[in-house]
Design a protein around this motif. Structure first.
Motif, short mmCIF file in Angstrom:
data_model
loop_
_atom_site.label_atom_id
_atom_site.label_comp_id
_atom_site.label_asym_id
_atom_site.label_seq_id
_atom_site.Cartn_x
_atom_site.Cartn_y
_atom_site.Cartn_z
N ASP A 135 -0.57 -7.16 -8.28
CA ASP A 135 -0.74 -7.84 -7.00
C ASP A 135 -0.52 -9.35 -7.17
N LYS A 136 -1.02 -9.87 -8.28
CA LYS A 136 -0.88 -11.30 -8.56
C LYS A 136 0.59 -11.66 -8.78
N TRP A 137 1.32 -10.78 -9.43
CA TRP A 137 2.75 -11.03 -9.65
C TRP A 137 3.47 -11.09 -8.29
N LEU A 138 3.10 -10.20 -7.39
CA LEU A 138 3.75 -10.16 -6.07
C LEU A 138 3.31 -11.31 -5.16
N ARG A 192 11.78 4.27 -0.98
CA ARG A 192 11.88 2.81 -1.15
C ARG A 192 10.84 2.31 -2.14
N LEU A 193 9.60 2.82 -2.02
CA LEU A 193 8.53 2.38 -2.94
C LEU A 193 8.84 2.82 -4.38
N ASP A 194 9.35 4.05 -4.55
CA ASP A 194 9.74 4.51 -5.90
C ASP A 194 10.75 3.52 -6.50
N ARG A 195 11.73 3.13 -5.69
CA ARG A 195 12.81 2.26 -6.20
C ARG A 195 12.31 0.85 -6.48
N VAL A 196 11.48 0.31 -5.56
CA VAL A 196 11.01 -1.08 -5.74
C VAL A 196 10.09 -1.16 -6.96
N PHE A 197 9.10 -0.27 -7.05
CA PHE A 197 8.19 -0.31 -8.20
C PHE A 197 8.97 -0.04 -9.50
N GLU A 250 16.72 -10.89 -2.37
CA GLU A 250 16.35 -10.34 -1.07
C GLU A 250 14.89 -9.90 -1.18
N PRO A 251 13.95 -10.78 -0.89
CA PRO A 251 12.55 -10.46 -1.19
C PRO A 251 11.91 -9.41 -0.26
N GLY A 252 12.60 -9.07 0.83
CA GLY A 252 12.02 -8.16 1.82
C GLY A 252 11.33 -6.91 1.27
N PRO A 253 12.01 -6.12 0.43
CA PRO A 253 11.40 -4.87 -0.04
C PRO A 253 10.10 -5.08 -0.83
N LEU A 254 9.90 -6.29 -1.39
CA LEU A 254 8.65 -6.55 -2.12
C LEU A 254 7.47 -6.51 -1.18
N ARG A 255 7.74 -6.78 0.09
CA ARG A 255 6.65 -6.80 1.07
C ARG A 255 6.00 -5.44 1.21
N GLU A 256 6.85 -4.39 1.15
CA GLU A 256 6.32 -3.03 1.29
C GLU A 256 5.45 -2.68 0.08
N ALA A 257 5.90 -3.11 -1.12
CA ALA A 257 5.12 -2.89 -2.33
C ALA A 257 3.78 -3.64 -2.22
#
Lengths: 114, 114
Positions: A88-91, B12-17, B80-87
């Protein structure tokens, strides 16, 4: 010393994000939020073999996200949410981007309405 | 329809993480925060071959975290930071645990000092 601490933090983040990269493991963590569960209880909602479930559990344990207490033949699993805090801190670093984008959008809308 | 949307969010979460589960890819994202970079510029700080760097880049692209603009032989990569938001939103759920633990600690300290 600093480089050792850094490697350790990188190792931990590799493992935590890796553990979160599979929907089954995320679902297991959500399940364990409510209360500890045996391996059989954890496996119940998933259409997979007990060895497959155990493999996912080992990934979660190695990331420090699940603790397994063994009492005879009963393996009771509990959630250890601590390592998620580091992820969470990394994000956290990126939250400024989303806020910036919202500010930029607000500016744009404001200029358009004048 | 709901189950389709859910599968997509899980994908999407599988791919981002998964993209975040390697320190090299996390370092690339941090580098791209400052400004876009060519593949060669991105590869510079890492002791690895250009094909290895390209492989990491493809993982980041497939998670939607990096956009590659091709101008002749120059491949320019942007964050493209957008997908990090979902994580981040997925992790948001656990923040209550950390706050609860801090509250519990505060209670304990308070009781101890009376």
């Amino acid at each position: 010393m600093k480089s050792t601490a850094r490697a350790t933090r990188d190792d931990r983040l590799d493992r935590v994000f890796g553990a979160l990269s599979h929907r089954t493991r995320r679902a297991m963590l959500r399940r364990l939020e409510r209360q500890p569960a045996t391996v059989t209880e954890l496996a119940a909602p998933f259409d997979m073999s007990l060895p497959a479930v155990s493999k996912h559990l080992r990934v979660l344990e190695s990331a420090g996200l699940v603790r397994r207490d063994i009492d005879g033949r009963i393996h009771r699993c509990s959630l250890e949410p601590g390592p998620l805090r580091e992820a969470d801190k990394w994000l956290d670093h990126y939250r400024a981007f989303w806020s910036d984008s919202l500010d930029a959008l607000a500016d744009y809308v404001e200029r358009g309405s004048q």
